[in-house]
Design an enzyme around this catalytic site. Structure first.
Site, PDB file in Angstrom:
ATOM      1  N   ASN A   9       0.871  -1.180   0.000  1.00  0.00           N
ATOM      2  CA  ASN A   9       0.000   0.000   0.000  1.00  0.00           C
ATOM      3  C   ASN A   9       0.904   1.226   0.000  1.00  0.00           C
ATOM      4  O   ASN A   9       1.494   1.576   1.020  1.00  0.00           O
ATOM      5  CB  ASN A   9      -0.902  -0.027   1.245  1.00  0.00           C
ATOM      6  N   LYS A  11       0.090   4.282  -0.258  1.00  0.00           N
ATOM      7  CA  LYS A  11      -0.529   5.472   0.336  1.00  0.00           C
ATOM      8  C   LYS A  11      -0.298   6.674  -0.600  1.00  0.00           C
ATOM      9  O   LYS A  11      -0.345   6.499  -1.810  1.00  0.00           O
ATOM     10  CB  LYS A  11      -0.010   5.693   1.750  1.00  0.00           C
ATOM     11  N   HIS A  94      -9.476   1.203   4.886  1.00  0.00           N
ATOM     12  CA  HIS A  94      -8.215   1.352   5.614  1.00  0.00           C
ATOM     13  C   HIS A  94      -8.429   2.287   6.798  1.00  0.00           C
ATOM     14  O   HIS A  94      -9.222   3.224   6.733  1.00  0.00           O
ATOM     15  CB  HIS A  94      -7.123   1.901   4.683  1.00  0.00           C
ATOM     16  N   GLU A  96      -6.802   4.680   7.933  1.00  0.00           N
ATOM     17  CA  GLU A  96      -6.592   6.098   7.632  1.00  0.00           C
ATOM     18  C   GLU A  96      -7.814   6.693   6.939  1.00  0.00           C
ATOM     19  O   GLU A  96      -8.161   7.854   7.156  1.00  0.00           O
ATOM     20  CB  GLU A  96      -5.326   6.258   6.764  1.00  0.00           C
ATOM     21  N   GLU A 166      -5.260  -5.117  10.572  1.00  0.00           N
ATOM     22  CA  GLU A 166      -4.254  -4.099  10.804  1.00  0.00           C
ATOM     23  C   GLU A 166      -4.519  -3.403  12.140  1.00  0.00           C
ATOM     24  O   GLU A 166      -5.342  -2.492  12.210  1.00  0.00           O
ATOM     25  CB  GLU A 166      -4.292  -3.048   9.691  1.00  0.00           C
ATOM     26  N   GLY A 172       2.619   2.253  10.868  1.00  0.00           N
ATOM     27  CA  GLY A 172       3.548   3.369  10.749  1.00  0.00           C
ATOM     28  C   GLY A 172       4.244   3.743  12.046  1.00  0.00           C
ATOM     29  O   GLY A 172       4.919   4.763  12.111  1.00  0.00           O
ATOM     30  N   SER A 212       3.454  -2.319  10.253  1.00  0.00           N
ATOM     31  CA  SER A 212       4.915  -2.334  10.390  1.00  0.00           C
ATOM     32  C   SER A 212       5.529  -3.681  10.007  1.00  0.00           C
ATOM     33  O   SER A 212       6.442  -4.176  10.662  1.00  0.00           O
ATOM     34  CB  SER A 212       5.328  -1.928  11.812  1.00  0.00           C
ATOM     35  N   GLY A 233       2.949  -1.337   4.300  1.00  0.00           N
ATOM     36  CA  GLY A 233       2.960   0.101   4.061  1.00  0.00           C
ATOM     37  C   GLY A 233       4.333   0.599   3.663  1.00  0.00           C
ATOM     38  O   GLY A 233       4.792   0.408   2.540  1.00  0.00           O
ATOM     39  N   GLY A 234       5.037   1.238   4.607  1.00  0.00           N
ATOM     40  CA  GLY A 234       6.322   1.886   4.317  1.00  0.00           C
ATOM     41  C   GLY A 234       7.335   0.993   3.630  1.00  0.00           C
ATOM     42  O   GLY A 234       8.075   1.442   2.738  1.00  0.00           O
TER      43      GLY A 234
END
Length: 258
Positions: A9, A11, A94, A96, A166, A172, A212, A233-234
């Site tokens: 993802n 983002k 999600h 967010e 999640e 994050g 994470s 994610g990241g």
């Protein structure tokens, strides 16, 4: 036997030229994996990502969509629009989106139905906050979110959905649920699906872990009995790191029988 699905993802990251470069770099690194590889990219990258990913084993998805087919919804994109350019997946609900854009269990449910009507595979996110976790409410929260998200779906649709557990407190933050905690939460989600749709659906549905995920913890997480890959994610923004997550079972037993 459930397939492991590793989805990135991005983002609100990556311009089209960066997306093209990333996919060109990633493709040879993941070409031999038995796992499903998905990149969920910003709308502006979709067309370029789809073109670049042709003739590779990388699937492309969006990060959100509206539940209506068309209409006066300025700034929104419909499932039909995503399907028209051959997107295959879409992330729905999600945390967010729930936190910043007023996404509710009701809109999540409507979006899932619209995704299925248009041949898109939804990746549906559920998860608890730190406060809910500390209050011992994790199971109640995630099973309720799951039940409301899937309301009105057929057993066949439920079998073909992907759920991403999640924990919001792990997104994050660098914090990760222990593999046992994540597995137990995912088992609770499976039990909720079993209650409403039967054992077959519960055994078939792919449930990922997100929060994470990185190359250093992917193998331990993904080899748990009920975790079917991850929503990353990241760590999905660096091709080499993401490829290590995708190829987590290169040195392990790979997929497990269920």
């Amino acid at each position: 036997m459930r397939k492991k699905v590793i989805a990135g993802n991005w983002k609100m990251n990556m311009l089209p030229n960066e997306a093209i470069q990333f996919i060109e770099e990633l493709a040879p690194l993941v070409k031999d994996t038995k796992n499903e590889v998905v990149l969920c990219v910003p709308y502006t990258d979709l067309f370029y990502a789809l073109l670049t990913a042709q003739n590779t084993n990388i699937k492309i998805g969006a990060q959100n969509m509206h539940f209506e087919e068309k209409g006066a919804y300025t700034g929104e994109v419909s499932a039909q629009m995503l399907k028209s350019i051959n997107a295959q997946y879409v992330i729905i609900g999600h945390s967010e989106r729930r936190q910043y854009f007023n996404e509710t269990d009701e809109t999540v449910n409507k979006k899932i139905k619209a995704a299925f009507e248009n041949g898109l595979k939804p990746i549906v996110c559920v998860g608890e906050t730190l406060e809910q976790r500390e209050a011992g409410e994790t199971t109640d929260i995630i099973t309720k979110q799951t039940k409301l998200a899937l309301e009105g779906l057929t057993e066949e649709q439920v079998k073909n959905i992907i759920i991403a557990y999640e924990p919001i407190w792990a997104i994050g933050t660098g914090k990760t649920a222990t593999s046992e905690d994540a597995n137990n939460s995912i088992k609770s989600i499976r039990e909720e699906i079993c209650r409403n749709y039967g054992q077959n659906a519960s055994d078939s549905v792919i449930i990922q872990y997100g929060g994470s995920v990185k190359s250093s913890n992917a193998k331990e997480l993904f080899e748990m009995s009920d975790i079917d890959g991850g929503l990353v994610g990241g760590a999905s923004l660096k091709a080499e790191e993401f490829s290590k997550i995708v190829n987590f079972n290169d040195f392990g037993n790979g997929e497990k029988n269920h």
